[in-house]
Design a protein around this motif. Structure first.
Motif, PDB file in Angstrom:
ATOM      1  N   LEU A   1      11.960  -5.822  -5.719  1.00 17.49           N
ATOM      2  CA  LEU A   1      13.038  -5.358  -6.587  1.00 17.49           C
ATOM      3  C   LEU A   1      13.937  -6.510  -7.012  1.00 17.49           C
ATOM      4  N   ALA A   2      14.206  -7.413  -6.094  1.00 24.79           N
ATOM      5  CA  ALA A   2      15.031  -8.577  -6.443  1.00 24.79           C
ATOM      6  C   ALA A   2      14.323  -9.445  -7.472  1.00 24.79           C
ATOM      7  N   GLN A   3      13.020  -9.625  -7.297  1.00 20.25           N
ATOM      8  CA  GLN A   3      12.247 -10.440  -8.228  1.00 20.25           C
ATOM      9  C   GLN A   3      12.238  -9.815  -9.622  1.00 20.25           C
ATOM     10  N   ARG A   4      12.130  -8.489  -9.668  1.00 22.76           N
ATOM     11  CA  ARG A   4      12.072  -7.796 -10.957  1.00 22.76           C
ATOM     12  C   ARG A   4      13.446  -7.370 -11.464  1.00 22.76           C
ATOM     13  N   LYS A   5      14.493  -7.617 -10.654  1.00 22.85           N
ATOM     14  CA  LYS A   5      15.873  -7.289 -11.014  1.00 22.85           C
ATOM     15  C   LYS A   5      16.008  -5.805 -11.354  1.00 22.85           C
ATOM     16  N   LEU A   6      15.556  -4.994 -10.389  1.00 17.44           N
ATOM     17  CA  LEU A   6      15.546  -3.549 -10.554  1.00 17.44           C
ATOM     18  C   LEU A   6      16.235  -2.864  -9.390  1.00 17.44           C
ATOM     19  N   ALA A   7      16.759  -1.673  -9.644  1.00 12.65           N
ATOM     20  CA  ALA A   7      17.134  -0.724  -8.597  1.00 12.65           C
ATOM     21  C   ALA A   7      16.181   0.457  -8.742  1.00 12.65           C
ATOM     22  N   ASP A   8      15.549   0.852  -7.644  1.00 11.15           N
ATOM     23  CA  ASP A   8      14.464   1.833  -7.706  1.00 11.15           C
ATOM     24  C   ASP A   8      14.864   3.138  -7.013  1.00 11.15           C
ATOM     25  N   TYR A   9      14.994   4.186  -7.803  1.00 12.58           N
ATOM     26  CA  TYR A   9      15.294   5.527  -7.284  1.00 12.58           C
ATOM     27  C   TYR A   9      14.178   6.496  -7.669  1.00 12.58           C
ATOM     28  N   THR A  10      12.971   5.965  -7.866  1.00 11.29           N
ATOM     29  CA  THR A  10      11.869   6.787  -8.349  1.00 11.29           C
ATOM     30  C   THR A  10      11.560   7.942  -7.414  1.00 11.29           C
ATOM     31  N   ALA A  11      11.546   7.676  -6.103  1.00 13.74           N
ATOM     32  CA  ALA A  11      11.177   8.714  -5.139  1.00 13.74           C
ATOM     33  C   ALA A  11      12.331   9.667  -4.829  1.00 13.74           C
TER      34      ALA A  11
ATOM     35  N   LEU B   1       0.832  -1.197   0.000  1.00 10.76           N
ATOM     36  CA  LEU B   1       0.000   0.000   0.000  1.00 10.76           C
ATOM     37  C   LEU B   1       0.871   1.253   0.000  1.00 10.76           C
ATOM     38  N   ALA B   2       1.990   1.218   0.700  1.00 11.02           N
ATOM     39  CA  ALA B   2       2.916   2.344   0.690  1.00 11.02           C
ATOM     40  C   ALA B   2       3.477   2.584  -0.710  1.00 11.02           C
ATOM     41  N   LEU B   3       3.807   1.508  -1.411  1.00  7.94           N
ATOM     42  CA  LEU B   3       4.324   1.642  -2.776  1.00  7.94           C
ATOM     43  C   LEU B   3       3.275   2.244  -3.704  1.00  7.94           C
ATOM     44  N   VAL B   4       2.023   1.798  -3.554  1.00  8.01           N
ATOM     45  CA  VAL B   4       0.952   2.344  -4.385  1.00  8.01           C
ATOM     46  C   VAL B   4       0.751   3.825  -4.075  1.00  8.01           C
ATOM     47  N   ALA B   5       0.705   4.168  -2.792  1.00  2.70           N
ATOM     48  CA  ALA B   5       0.501   5.562  -2.413  1.00  2.70           C
ATOM     49  C   ALA B   5       1.644   6.445  -2.913  1.00  2.70           C
ATOM     50  N   ALA B   6       2.874   5.942  -2.816  1.00  3.03           N
ATOM     51  CA  ALA B   6       4.025   6.730  -3.268  1.00  3.03           C
ATOM     52  C   ALA B   6       3.977   6.956  -4.775  1.00  3.03           C
ATOM     53  N   THR B   7       3.496   5.977  -5.496  1.00  3.50           N
ATOM     54  CA  THR B   7       3.358   6.141  -6.945  1.00  3.50           C
ATOM     55  C   THR B   7       2.534   7.374  -7.271  1.00  3.50           C
ATOM     56  N   TYR B   8       1.447   7.564  -6.526  1.00  2.00           N
ATOM     57  CA  TYR B   8       0.552   8.682  -6.819  1.00  2.00           C
ATOM     58  C   TYR B   8       0.952   9.959  -6.105  1.00  2.00           C
ATOM     59  N   ALA B   9       1.713   9.859  -5.060  1.00  2.00           N
ATOM     60  CA  ALA B   9       2.218  11.068  -4.403  1.00  2.00           C
ATOM     61  C   ALA B   9       3.362  11.691  -5.195  1.00  2.00           C
ATOM     62  N   VAL B  10       4.140  10.858  -5.916  1.00  2.00           N
ATOM     63  CA  VAL B  10       5.376  11.322  -6.544  1.00  2.00           C
ATOM     64  C   VAL B  10       5.381  11.136  -8.051  1.00  2.00           C
ATOM     65  N   ASP B  11       4.927   9.973  -8.527  1.00  2.00           N
ATOM     66  CA  ASP B  11       5.281   9.523  -9.868  1.00  2.00           C
ATOM     67  C   ASP B  11       4.141   9.535 -10.870  1.00  2.00           C
ATOM     68  N   ARG B  12       3.116  10.340 -10.676  1.00  2.00           N
ATOM     69  CA  ARG B  12       2.058  10.426 -11.668  1.00  2.00           C
ATOM     70  C   ARG B  12       1.683  11.889 -11.957  1.00  2.00           C
ATOM     71  N   PRO B  13       2.640  12.705 -12.442  1.00  2.00           N
ATOM     72  CA  PRO B  13       2.291  14.085 -12.802  1.00  2.00           C
ATOM     73  C   PRO B  13       1.272  14.152 -13.926  1.00  2.00           C
ATOM     74  N   GLY B  14       1.064  13.042 -14.639  1.00  2.00           N
ATOM     75  CA  GLY B  14       0.049  13.020 -15.692  1.00  2.00           C
ATOM     76  C   GLY B  14      -1.350  13.284 -15.193  1.00  2.00           C
ATOM     77  N   LEU B  15      -1.575  13.146 -13.883  1.00  2.00           N
ATOM     78  CA  LEU B  15      -2.895  13.468 -13.333  1.00  2.00           C
ATOM     79  C   LEU B  15      -3.198  14.960 -13.425  1.00  2.00           C
ATOM     80  N   ASP B  16      -2.201  15.779 -13.768  1.00  2.00           N
ATOM     81  CA  ASP B  16      -2.470  17.203 -13.989  1.00  2.00           C
ATOM     82  C   ASP B  16      -3.341  17.414 -15.222  1.00  2.00           C
ATOM     83  N   TRP B  17      -3.288  16.485 -16.182  1.00  2.00           N
ATOM     84  CA  TRP B  17      -4.073  16.664 -17.404  1.00  2.00           C
ATOM     85  C   TRP B  17      -5.057  15.530 -17.668  1.00  2.00           C
ATOM     86  N   ARG B  18      -4.895  14.404 -16.979  1.00  2.00           N
ATOM     87  CA  ARG B  18      -5.832  13.300 -17.122  1.00  2.00           C
ATOM     88  C   ARG B  18      -6.442  12.978 -15.765  1.00  2.00           C
ATOM     89  N   SER B  19      -7.527  12.221 -15.798  1.00  2.00           N
ATOM     90  CA  SER B  19      -8.158  11.751 -14.564  1.00  2.00           C
ATOM     91  C   SER B  19      -8.070  10.232 -14.499  1.00  2.00           C
TER      92      SER B  19
END
Length: 642
Positions: free
Chosen positions: A529-539, A383-401
């Motif tokens: 992240l290990a499962q998806r083999k990613l390093a995440d610096y989105t926030a 839930l924290a990951l989902v919330a952070a996605t919309y707190a930080v990583d969805r500026p497209g909500l400025d023009w879409r709903s």
């Protein structure tokens, strides 16, 4: 682009030419023919269509198809299914159909494709022909570059909509099919269809209508296990597992206990069962493509092979089965009006996917926690990951709903996006889940914690126990049911969130929690992240990078990496003068926070290599949830088993 005005002289020449004898005028194209809408909705197709699928050609990954279709003389159009339920778009793989041959009384019949609807094959049935013999091959992908792999040397996933033609202008539930499947030697199969007889490796299933057939896919394989998840039940539920190797079929008693608890928690939530039996079709493979697709009496689920044998590492996959199981109630039994189409040619309308998928996404997380497939901490971390996605990583909500993203399956066809955070992509799933968290918290507040979204689920998706006819709904039905749980202006409440140009984050605080950031990820986030083999610096600096090749897999629009000119697809070559490693980038971000130099990255995109400085000094950030002092902890009650 505006159309250029035609010069007067040319216009006169054209007019004169059209008036001269012997000069042909261009004819307007013929209007498109509607091959979908049933001419007589209740009219059944006479007789039963026999369908045999030979699935033994695993080396070439081809399904060989034969149909016998009862017909009458005259014009006939046969359709290949186009709009596929659960995919929310015109996704029928018509480009993989090959070798179509149609015969009547043993003689080849000429067919033509409708140029206005390439899924339609038109022909004339001669006098004296009472049945057509139809043959074609479905050429499934031989590599991931061609699409999802559905057949390997050890397993297959047969979706009946890919191996059947059906007559135009008839409702799918008024066309009868008698399906037969031929498997490789010794293979076993799981499906919601009723097996009538098995002779060697030929499986003959009971006669069903085409809607039920399409809704009853098959998982089959060399390494197969069937687990009873509700022993002794009148409406049995099974987990039908196919795997790359026998060792992946091994599951502990504790693991199976959690899956059995999922079934019981779903029953307690909805208070009814809209199926006579249910099969989780479950592939554990890194050779056959993964999937999560709902059906009324089954679901298609595909994850990495170590789901059981590498249990802790696969934690992020454990909400898939809850999500797809919920769809039996939400999406199949209750279905938005725009998705309850009479057949697979009538276009679908997706505007209620924030209910269909958004609330299912919410219940998927909740039931994963209630059943023990996730710990409470796992669910909170997700839930924290989902919330952070919309707190930080969805500026497209400025023009879409969120509401506008319900059209994405049709707009984008689930193709990769260059700037997902700005374009958005099917955000009705996770943003929809946050909307339903807001609704749940509000119901609890209004009722002084006596009622909740659980009551809505039982009232809206429950009832009619033992029945599974589709029961369509619209927005007003959703609002009316919410008002029956707790009186409130729910229409305004919902619209203010799904139509807004801001992230729907208020439900988290209403549930007693808020988003916070720490410099280390949660154990759940680490496993993901290990499962998806990613390093995440989105926030933090605003990018994610694949560990296997150092390719940037996502960049936050208007974030620090974006401002430095980094784009998705770029390769990170170096950090502060040293070859890229995630640990070096971690150290560089920490050093910049402590007053050191800005993070300097060498990136390669195409033929261009450049050095950029990322203007960011706030340190590593990974999302977590923290309690709000003095607020009621509604999340604890939401995640608690019923």
């Amino acid at each position: 682009m505006r159309r250029a005005a035609v010069p007067l002289s040319l216009a006169l020449v054209s007019a004169l030419a059209l008036s001269l004898p012997g000069v042909a005028s261009a004819q307007a194209p013929a209007p498109a023919v509607d091959w979908g809408t049933p001419a007589s909705p209740g009219q059944a197709w006479p007789g039963t269509i026999a369908l045999t699928v030979d699935a033994t050609d695993t080396a070439r990954r081809v399904f060989h198809v034969r149909q016998s279709i009862p017909v009458s003389p005259g014009p006939l159009t046969l359709l290949f299914p186009k709009w596929i339920p659960g995919k929310h778009r015109a996704d029928g793989p018509i480009h993989k159909l090959a070798g179509l041959r149609i015969r009547g009384n043993g003689r080849p019949l000429h067919w033509t494709r409708d140029p206005g609807e390439v899924f339609a094959f038109m022909l004339e049935v001669p006098e004296g022909v009472a049945s057509l013999d139809v043959e074609f091959d479905m050429l499934t992908p031989t590599s991931e570059a061609q699409g999802r792999v559905v057949m390997t040397s050890d397993m297959l996933n047969l979706q009946w909509n890919t191996v059947a033609l059906y007559p135009a202008n008839h409702a799918a539930d008024r066309i009868r099919f008698a399906p037969t499947l031929v498997l490789p030697p010794g293979w076993q199969a799981g499906t919601a269809l009723e097996l009538q007889a098995r002779s060697g490796d030929t499986l003959r299933y009971g006669e069903v209508d085409f809607e039920t057939l399409q809704d009853s896919p098959v998982f089959a394989g060399r390494h197969f296990r069937r687990v009873d998840l509700d022993p002794g039940a009148r409406q049995p539920v099974h987990l039908d597992i196919v795997a790359d190797a026998p060792r992946y079929l091994e599951a502990s008693d504790a693991q199976l206990k959690a899956h059995r608890a999922l079934v019981q928690q779903a029953y307690r939530l909805f208070g009814s069962r809209h199926f006579d039996h249910y099969d989780f079709l479950f592939s554990l493979s890194d050779r056959m493509g993964g999937i999560g697709l709902e059906h009324h009496r089954s679901s298609e689920n595909g994850v990495a092979p170590g789901y059981f044998t590498d249990w802790d590492a696969q934690v992020a996959s454990r909400d898939l089965l809850p999500h797809e199981f919920v769809h039996s109630w939400n999406g199949k039994f209750r279905r938005p009006e725009g998705l309850a189409t009479p057949n697979f040619q009538v276009p679908m309308r997706d505007e209620l996917l924030w209910v269909y998928e958004g609330q299912t996404q919410y219940w998927g997380m909740v039931l994963a926690a209630r059943s023990g497939l996730w710990s409470r901490d796992d669910a909170m971390a997700q839930l924290a990951l989902v919330a952070a996605t919309y707190a930080v990583d969805r500026p497209g909500l400025d023009w879409r709903s969120v509401l506008d993203t319900t059209h994405d399956p049709i707009i984008a066809m689930r193709r990769p996006q260059p700037w997902r955070s700005y374009q958005l992509s099917e955000d009705y799933y996770n943003a929809g889940a946050l909307v339903w968290l807001s609704v749940d918290a509000k119901l609890r507040e209004l009722s002084k914690e006596r009622r909740s979204l659980d009551d809505f689920a039982e009232a809206f998706f429950g009832g009619d126990d033992g029945h599974w006819e589709v029961k369509p709904y619209d927005f007003d039905d959703v609002v009316a049911t919410l008002e029956g749980v707790a009186s409130f202006d729910w229409a305004t409440f919902l619209r203010s969130r799904i139509e807004a140009h801001r992230p729907p984050l208020d439900g988290l605080e209403a549930a007693g929690w808020r988003l916070a950031y720490r410099d280390t990820p949660s154990p759940f986030h680490k496993a993901l992240l290990a499962q998806r083999k990613l390093a995440d610096y989105t926030a933090s600096i605003g990018l994610a990078v694949r560990l296997e090749d150092a390719v940037v897999s996502g960049v936050r629009w208007d974030g620090p990496a974006f401002d430095a000119g980094i784009t998705e697809g770029a390769i990170l070559l170096a950090v502060n003068g040293y070859a890229f490693e995630p640990a070096l980038l971690d150290d560089a971000i920490k050093a910049a926070q402590a007053g050191g130099p800005l993070v300097e990255l060498v990136v390669k995109h195409g033929d261009v290599v450049k050095t950029v400085a990322v203007d960011y000094r706030e340190g590593l950030k990974y999302p977590h949830l923290e309690r709000i002092p003095g607020r009621t902890d509604r999340l604890a009650d939401i995640l608690k088993p019923l």
